[in-house]
Design a protein around this motif. Structure first.
Motif, PDB file in Angstrom:
ATOM      1  N   ALA A  34      27.410  41.986  28.810  1.00 49.94           N
ATOM      2  CA  ALA A  34      27.745  40.712  28.182  1.00 49.94           C
ATOM      3  C   ALA A  34      28.223  40.936  26.749  1.00 49.94           C
ATOM      4  O   ALA A  34      27.670  41.753  26.020  1.00 49.94           O
ATOM      5  CB  ALA A  34      26.538  39.777  28.183  1.00 49.94           C
ATOM      6  N   GLU A  35      29.232  40.175  26.344  1.00 51.39           N
ATOM      7  CA  GLU A  35      29.698  40.238  24.965  1.00 51.39           C
ATOM      8  C   GLU A  35      28.820  39.404  24.044  1.00 51.39           C
ATOM      9  O   GLU A  35      28.643  39.735  22.872  1.00 51.39           O
ATOM     10  CB  GLU A  35      31.141  39.734  24.882  1.00 51.39           C
ATOM     11  CG  GLU A  35      32.134  40.607  25.648  1.00 51.39           C
ATOM     12  CD  GLU A  35      33.518  39.976  25.704  1.00 51.39           C
ATOM     13  OE1 GLU A  35      33.691  38.856  25.159  1.00 51.39           O
ATOM     14  OE2 GLU A  35      34.420  40.600  26.282  1.00 51.39           O
TER      15      GLU A  35
ATOM     16  N   ILE B 117      31.685  36.364  28.471  1.00 50.93           N
ATOM     17  CA  ILE B 117      32.572  37.537  28.523  1.00 50.93           C
ATOM     18  C   ILE B 117      34.006  37.040  28.521  1.00 50.93           C
ATOM     19  O   ILE B 117      34.436  36.353  29.449  1.00 50.93           O
ATOM     20  CB  ILE B 117      32.328  38.389  29.793  1.00 50.93           C
ATOM     21  CG1 ILE B 117      30.867  38.833  29.898  1.00 50.93           C
ATOM     22  CG2 ILE B 117      33.241  39.606  29.810  1.00 50.93           C
ATOM     23  CD1 ILE B 117      30.541  39.530  31.198  1.00 50.93           C
ATOM     24  N   GLY B 118      34.754  37.374  27.491  1.00 52.20           N
ATOM     25  CA  GLY B 118      36.174  37.044  27.456  1.00 52.20           C
ATOM     26  C   GLY B 118      36.495  35.594  27.725  1.00 52.20           C
ATOM     27  O   GLY B 118      37.416  35.299  28.493  1.00 52.20           O
TER      28      GLY B 118
ATOM     29  N   ARG C 239      34.731  33.512  29.375  1.00 52.92           N
ATOM     30  CA  ARG C 239      34.084  33.069  30.610  1.00 52.92           C
ATOM     31  C   ARG C 239      32.580  33.031  30.388  1.00 52.92           C
ATOM     32  O   ARG C 239      32.043  33.829  29.627  1.00 52.92           O
ATOM     33  CB  ARG C 239      34.420  34.006  31.775  1.00 52.92           C
ATOM     34  CG  ARG C 239      35.906  34.056  32.134  1.00 52.92           C
ATOM     35  CD  ARG C 239      36.160  35.126  33.198  1.00 52.92           C
ATOM     36  NE  ARG C 239      37.489  35.028  33.763  1.00 52.92           N
ATOM     37  CZ  ARG C 239      38.567  35.608  33.259  1.00 52.92           C
ATOM     38  NH1 ARG C 239      38.446  36.350  32.149  1.00 52.92           N
ATOM     39  NH2 ARG C 239      39.744  35.461  33.834  1.00 52.92           N
TER      40      ARG C 239
ATOM     41  N   VAL D 282      26.258  38.406  34.542  1.00 53.51           N
ATOM     42  CA  VAL D 282      27.493  39.073  34.111  1.00 53.51           C
ATOM     43  C   VAL D 282      28.508  39.100  35.248  1.00 53.51           C
ATOM     44  O   VAL D 282      29.706  38.852  35.048  1.00 53.51           O
ATOM     45  CB  VAL D 282      27.177  40.494  33.597  1.00 53.51           C
ATOM     46  CG1 VAL D 282      28.463  41.299  33.417  1.00 53.51           C
ATOM     47  CG2 VAL D 282      26.411  40.413  32.278  1.00 53.51           C
ATOM     48  N   ALA D 283      28.039  39.400  36.468  1.00 57.44           N
ATOM     49  CA  ALA D 283      28.947  39.411  37.616  1.00 57.44           C
ATOM     50  C   ALA D 283      29.542  38.032  37.852  1.00 57.44           C
ATOM     51  O   ALA D 283      30.741  37.897  38.157  1.00 57.44           O
ATOM     52  CB  ALA D 283      28.196  39.890  38.859  1.00 57.44           C
TER      53      ALA D 283
ATOM     54  N   ALA E  38      29.953  35.652  35.549  1.00 59.34           N
ATOM     55  CA  ALA E  38      30.843  35.319  34.437  1.00 59.34           C
ATOM     56  C   ALA E  38      32.215  35.960  34.627  1.00 59.34           C
ATOM     57  O   ALA E  38      33.241  35.346  34.296  1.00 59.34           O
ATOM     58  CB  ALA E  38      30.221  35.764  33.121  1.00 59.34           C
ATOM     59  N   ARG E  39      32.249  37.158  35.140  1.00 56.48           N
ATOM     60  CA  ARG E  39      33.533  37.860  35.328  1.00 56.48           C
ATOM     61  C   ARG E  39      34.422  37.154  36.355  1.00 56.48           C
ATOM     62  O   ARG E  39      35.644  37.318  36.337  1.00 56.48           O
ATOM     63  CB  ARG E  39      33.270  39.306  35.741  1.00 56.48           C
ATOM     64  CG  ARG E  39      32.782  40.159  34.570  1.00 56.48           C
ATOM     65  CD  ARG E  39      32.502  41.584  34.976  1.00 56.48           C
ATOM     66  NE  ARG E  39      32.192  42.410  33.803  1.00 56.48           N
ATOM     67  CZ  ARG E  39      31.306  43.395  33.780  1.00 56.48           C
ATOM     68  NH1 ARG E  39      30.625  43.676  34.891  1.00 56.48           N
ATOM     69  NH2 ARG E  39      31.097  44.086  32.683  1.00 56.48           N
ATOM     70  N   GLU E  40      33.792  36.358  37.237  1.00 52.32           N
ATOM     71  CA  GLU E  40      34.561  35.620  38.240  1.00 52.32           C
ATOM     72  C   GLU E  40      34.815  34.170  37.837  1.00 52.32           C
ATOM     73  O   GLU E  40      35.543  33.460  38.523  1.00 52.32           O
ATOM     74  CB  GLU E  40      33.795  35.634  39.575  1.00 52.32           C
ATOM     75  CG  GLU E  40      33.557  37.022  40.145  1.00 52.32           C
ATOM     76  CD  GLU E  40      34.854  37.765  40.427  1.00 52.32           C
ATOM     77  OE1 GLU E  40      35.836  37.114  40.864  1.00 52.32           O
ATOM     78  OE2 GLU E  40      34.900  38.988  40.197  1.00 52.32           O
TER      79      GLU E  40
END
Length: 447
Positions: free
Chosen positions: A21-22, A60-61, A63, A85-86, A88-90
């Motif tokens: 995570a950012e 993240i980015g 998201r 995190v998974a 958020a990436r989607e």
């Protein structure tokens, strides 16, 4: 226990960083509650609940994703972070999502001044049962009351919020309550009403006997209710339910509705929406009030503000995301739970009180309806069209004539609010302090 909650949020943030995570924020909540219900002289239910909840939001980015759990083991925390995190990436990109800048976050507050947590020990279940039985006995002592349902409860809740922007803070709240519902009459002639009290500090709670007696008094006054006439009449919203009108105003100025363009007040900023002399003030720092808070759900310092000043709408209710979308600054009104991102929400609200009593307004209205209960609703959030089932008392010649039920009141909120006349009977201990409100003309559908 706050140390434990702080440790849990720190573990969640650490796991989020390890998972990629950012940025992230974490919420941990611990709560315990006891409830006692009495019905027909018998103990119907005695319940105790205890729980710990944790929630994590990762970014993240552009998201974001939120996850929550009631298991606080190290393995669960690690799995929770990886899952978040998974997810958020989607997730779709939201250019307005994000934590507060470190320069915005609250850094100091005075919990002692807010007095949100009663230092008195948790009451024993037997003491709560005594409260409920006392309320029931007081109501049943009134001739004509056939049945009473009485309850008493206590809760203690603690929370801790932390984020990767450096914010960390928590607080606890307590509440003790007693209520009663009284019934009179039989079959289709049965009527009911209720009374209830809740306080942050147990010492402030009125006696259970007062609550039971008031429930009985209100129920007996409802006996023999009938449908009122159909037409256009003045409608007086009793203090018990008048806050619902201001609640519709608050919903209409909520940043989420404004950002969607779905509010009947979406074009009203800077315009008069209440009569001159009336203001709606939010003050989240009132002591011993259950919805007071030192900071909001994003760690921003809360503050007193005017939502409506001298009848003019001065601003929206915003969290960070809605503020960014509207090109404004957050009003420190973010609210959140463990499983969802922040959203705008108000805390303590005051509407300017009038100079006349409720009886004065009843005398002034001549013939019309005093509403003491509302059921169902058809509120158009875009146009403000208003329609609700109501019951209460018919007023003739400036005096209460008889109880009424099974009627509908209708109007438009923009027009209704521009005409309201407030009484002076708002109760000081409530988080939302709104007096009885007279609306000079509404459509009434009855007999």
């Amino acid at each position: 226990m706050t140390d434990r909650l702080e440790t849990l949020t720190a573990a969640l943030l650490s796991a989020a960083r390890k998972a990629g995570a950012e940025a992230a924020d974490a919420l941990a909540i611990d709560g315990a509650s006891v409830g006692i219900d009495i019905r027909q002289g018998k103990l119907e239910q005695a319940e105790r609940a205890e729980a710990v909840e944790i929630g994590l939001r990762v970014l993240i980015g552009g998201r974001q994703a939120c996850v929550s759990a009631s298991d606080t083991s190290d393995r669960t925390i690690a799995d929770l972070a990886e899952r978040a995190v998974a997810m958020a990436r989607e997730a779709p990109v939201d250019p307005y999502a994000g934590l507060a800048d470190p320069s915005q976050i609250a850094t100091a507050w005075d919990l002692d001044a807010l007095a949100l947590c009663d230092p008195a020990p948790e009451p024993e279940a037997r003491a709560l049962e005594t409260d409920a039985r006392t309320a029931e006995d007081a109501a049943m002592s009134s001739a004509g009351i056939r049945q009473v349902e009485a309850s008493a409860g206590y809760s203690r809740r603690r929370m801790f919020l932390a984020a990767t922007n450096g914010f960390a803070g928590g607080y606890a709240r307590t509440s003790r309550s007693v209520s009663a519902v009284a019934f009179t009459g039989e079959g289709t002639a049965m009527e009911r009403d209720w009374a209830g009290e809740s306080r942050v500090w147990q010492a402030d709670l009125p006696s259970a006997a007062e609550v039971g007696a008031l429930a009985a008094e209100r129920a007996l006054a409802r006996a023999g209710a009938r449908k009122p006439a159909t037409g256009v009449y003045p409608v007086l919203f009793d203090e018990r339910i008048a806050s619902s009108l201001i609640g519709h105003l608050l919903a209409a100025v909520n940043g989420a509705s404004i950002a969607r363009g779905s509010s009947w007040l979406r074009d009203a900023l800077g315009q008069q929406i209440l009569p001159r002399g009336l203001s709606v003030i939010e003050d989240p720092h009132r002591p011993r009030i259950g919805s007071s808070r030192p900071f909001d759900g994003e760690g921003l310092p809360t503050r007193r503000r005017a939502i409506v000043q001298d009848g003019v709408l001065t601003g929206w209710t915003l969290d960070l995301a809605t503020a960014r979308k509207l090109g404004m600054e957050s009003t420190s009104n973010a609210s959140r739970g463990t499983s969802s991102p922040p959203s705008p929400s108000t805390s303590n609200i005051d509407l300017t009180q009038g100079t006349d009593s409720r009886d004065d307004l009843i005398a002034a209205m001549g013939t019309g309806l005093l509403v003491t209960s509302l059921i169902g609703s058809t509120i158009n959030p875009t146009t403000g069209d208003y329609s609700r089932g109501a019951s209460g008392f018919w007023v003739e010649g400036g005096q209460i004539a008889y109880p009424v039920n099974e009627c509908t009141i209708a109007g438009n909120l923009r027009q209704m609010l521009m005409q309201i006349v407030p009484a002076n009977d708002a109760r000081a201990h409530l988080a939302t302090r709104v007096p009885s409100l007279l609306v000079p003309g509404m459509t009434l559908a009855g007999a």
